[in-house]
Write a protein that holds these residues in place. Structure first.
Motif, PDB file in Angstrom:
ATOM      1  N   ILE A  17      44.790  32.830  43.871  1.00  0.00           N
ATOM      2  CA  ILE A  17      43.347  33.085  43.896  1.00  0.00           C
ATOM      3  C   ILE A  17      42.649  32.276  42.799  1.00  0.00           C
ATOM      4  O   ILE A  17      41.541  31.787  42.985  1.00  0.00           O
ATOM      5  CB  ILE A  17      43.039  34.596  43.777  1.00  0.00           C
ATOM      6  CG1 ILE A  17      41.566  34.885  44.033  1.00  0.00           C
ATOM      7  CG2 ILE A  17      43.441  35.141  42.434  1.00  0.00           C
ATOM      8  CD1 ILE A  17      41.225  35.123  45.458  1.00  0.00           C
ATOM      9  N   GLN A  18      43.321  32.099  41.659  1.00  0.00           N
ATOM     10  CA  GLN A  18      42.742  31.313  40.570  1.00  0.00           C
ATOM     11  C   GLN A  18      42.624  29.840  40.976  1.00  0.00           C
ATOM     12  O   GLN A  18      41.621  29.187  40.685  1.00  0.00           O
ATOM     13  CB  GLN A  18      43.583  31.441  39.297  1.00  0.00           C
ATOM     14  CG  GLN A  18      43.518  32.809  38.649  1.00  0.00           C
ATOM     15  CD  GLN A  18      44.488  33.807  39.269  1.00  0.00           C
ATOM     16  OE1 GLN A  18      45.319  33.455  40.101  1.00  0.00           O
ATOM     17  NE2 GLN A  18      44.368  35.056  38.874  1.00  0.00           N
ATOM     18  N   ASP A  27      33.291  30.419  39.252  1.00  0.00           N
ATOM     19  CA  ASP A  27      33.660  30.997  37.967  1.00  0.00           C
ATOM     20  C   ASP A  27      33.934  32.496  38.066  1.00  0.00           C
ATOM     21  O   ASP A  27      34.795  33.019  37.378  1.00  0.00           O
ATOM     22  CB  ASP A  27      32.550  30.778  36.930  1.00  0.00           C
ATOM     23  CG  ASP A  27      32.365  29.302  36.606  1.00  0.00           C
ATOM     24  OD1 ASP A  27      33.339  28.545  36.711  1.00  0.00           O
ATOM     25  OD2 ASP A  27      31.240  28.912  36.260  1.00  0.00           O
ATOM     26  N   SER A  28      33.220  33.171  38.915  1.00  0.00           N
ATOM     27  CA  SER A  28      33.304  34.624  39.009  1.00  0.00           C
ATOM     28  C   SER A  28      34.366  35.051  40.023  1.00  0.00           C
ATOM     29  O   SER A  28      34.310  34.669  41.192  1.00  0.00           O
ATOM     30  CB  SER A  28      31.946  35.187  39.428  1.00  0.00           C
ATOM     31  OG  SER A  28      32.049  36.524  39.834  1.00  0.00           O
ATOM     32  N   MET A  29      35.326  35.866  39.568  1.00  0.00           N
ATOM     33  CA  MET A  29      36.340  36.369  40.487  1.00  0.00           C
ATOM     34  C   MET A  29      35.721  37.339  41.487  1.00  0.00           C
ATOM     35  O   MET A  29      36.218  37.482  42.601  1.00  0.00           O
ATOM     36  CB  MET A  29      37.475  37.042  39.718  1.00  0.00           C
ATOM     37  CG  MET A  29      38.327  36.060  38.930  1.00  0.00           C
ATOM     38  SD  MET A  29      38.897  34.637  39.905  1.00  0.00           S
ATOM     39  CE  MET A  29      40.189  35.387  40.847  1.00  0.00           C
ATOM     40  N   GLN A  30      34.623  37.977  41.107  1.00  0.00           N
ATOM     41  CA  GLN A  30      33.925  38.869  42.031  1.00  0.00           C
ATOM     42  C   GLN A  30      33.342  38.058  43.194  1.00  0.00           C
ATOM     43  O   GLN A  30      33.457  38.451  44.353  1.00  0.00           O
ATOM     44  CB  GLN A  30      32.820  39.625  41.299  1.00  0.00           C
ATOM     45  CG  GLN A  30      32.123  40.662  42.150  1.00  0.00           C
ATOM     46  CD  GLN A  30      31.088  41.436  41.351  1.00  0.00           C
ATOM     47  OE1 GLN A  30      30.736  41.070  40.235  1.00  0.00           O
ATOM     48  NE2 GLN A  30      30.593  42.504  41.928  1.00  0.00           N
ATOM     49  N   GLN A  31      32.756  36.922  42.893  1.00  0.00           N
ATOM     50  CA  GLN A  31      32.220  36.045  43.931  1.00  0.00           C
ATOM     51  C   GLN A  31      33.367  35.498  44.789  1.00  0.00           C
ATOM     52  O   GLN A  31      33.253  35.408  46.004  1.00  0.00           O
ATOM     53  CB  GLN A  31      31.434  34.896  43.311  1.00  0.00           C
ATOM     54  CG  GLN A  31      30.794  33.984  44.332  1.00  0.00           C
ATOM     55  CD  GLN A  31      30.056  32.818  43.690  1.00  0.00           C
ATOM     56  OE1 GLN A  31      30.070  32.647  42.468  1.00  0.00           O
ATOM     57  NE2 GLN A  31      29.420  32.006  44.507  1.00  0.00           N
ATOM     58  N   MET A  32      34.470  35.170  44.151  1.00  0.00           N
ATOM     59  CA  MET A  32      35.631  34.648  44.876  1.00  0.00           C
ATOM     60  C   MET A  32      36.166  35.702  45.847  1.00  0.00           C
ATOM     61  O   MET A  32      36.463  35.393  47.006  1.00  0.00           O
ATOM     62  CB  MET A  32      36.719  34.253  43.871  1.00  0.00           C
ATOM     63  CG  MET A  32      37.900  33.573  44.479  1.00  0.00           C
ATOM     64  SD  MET A  32      37.445  31.981  45.148  1.00  0.00           S
ATOM     65  CE  MET A  32      38.321  32.046  46.683  1.00  0.00           C
ATOM     66  N   ALA A  33      36.288  36.931  45.392  1.00  0.00           N
ATOM     67  CA  ALA A  33      36.773  38.010  46.255  1.00  0.00           C
ATOM     68  C   ALA A  33      35.834  38.209  47.437  1.00  0.00           C
ATOM     69  O   ALA A  33      36.287  38.455  48.560  1.00  0.00           O
ATOM     70  CB  ALA A  33      36.901  39.302  45.451  1.00  0.00           C
ATOM     71  N   GLY A  34      34.544  38.072  47.204  1.00  0.00           N
ATOM     72  CA  GLY A  34      33.583  38.199  48.295  1.00  0.00           C
ATOM     73  C   GLY A  34      33.769  37.119  49.347  1.00  0.00           C
ATOM     74  O   GLY A  34      33.699  37.384  50.549  1.00  0.00           O
ATOM     75  N   MET A  35      34.021  35.897  48.909  1.00  0.00           N
ATOM     76  CA  MET A  35      34.224  34.797  49.853  1.00  0.00           C
ATOM     77  C   MET A  35      35.511  34.973  50.646  1.00  0.00           C
ATOM     78  O   MET A  35      35.550  34.742  51.848  1.00  0.00           O
ATOM     79  CB  MET A  35      34.271  33.451  49.126  1.00  0.00           C
ATOM     80  CG  MET A  35      32.935  32.928  48.709  1.00  0.00           C
ATOM     81  SD  MET A  35      33.077  31.274  48.011  1.00  0.00           S
ATOM     82  CE  MET A  35      33.221  30.306  49.495  1.00  0.00           C
TER      83      MET A  35
END
Length: 54
Positions: A17-18, A27-35
């Protein structure tokens, strides 16, 4: 690179995921999880056809 391909690579376990976030420039893992959880970024459906016996 197509964002969908990067997310598919993550879902298939080819990258972490990184690494996915780094490739996409997020930069945001929260945004990444959303995508990653958004169905818009899922694999395209494959249409299977059967030969017609004539």
């Amino acid at each position: 690179m197509d964002k969908r391909k990067v997310i598919i690579a993550y879902r298939r376990g080819f990258i972490t995921i990184q690494e996915c976030a780094q490739i996409l420039g997020i930069d945001s893992m929260q945004q990444m999880a959303g995508m990653v959880n958004d169905p818009k970024w899922s694999e395209p459906k494959r249409v299977l056809t059967r030969p017609v016996n004539g």
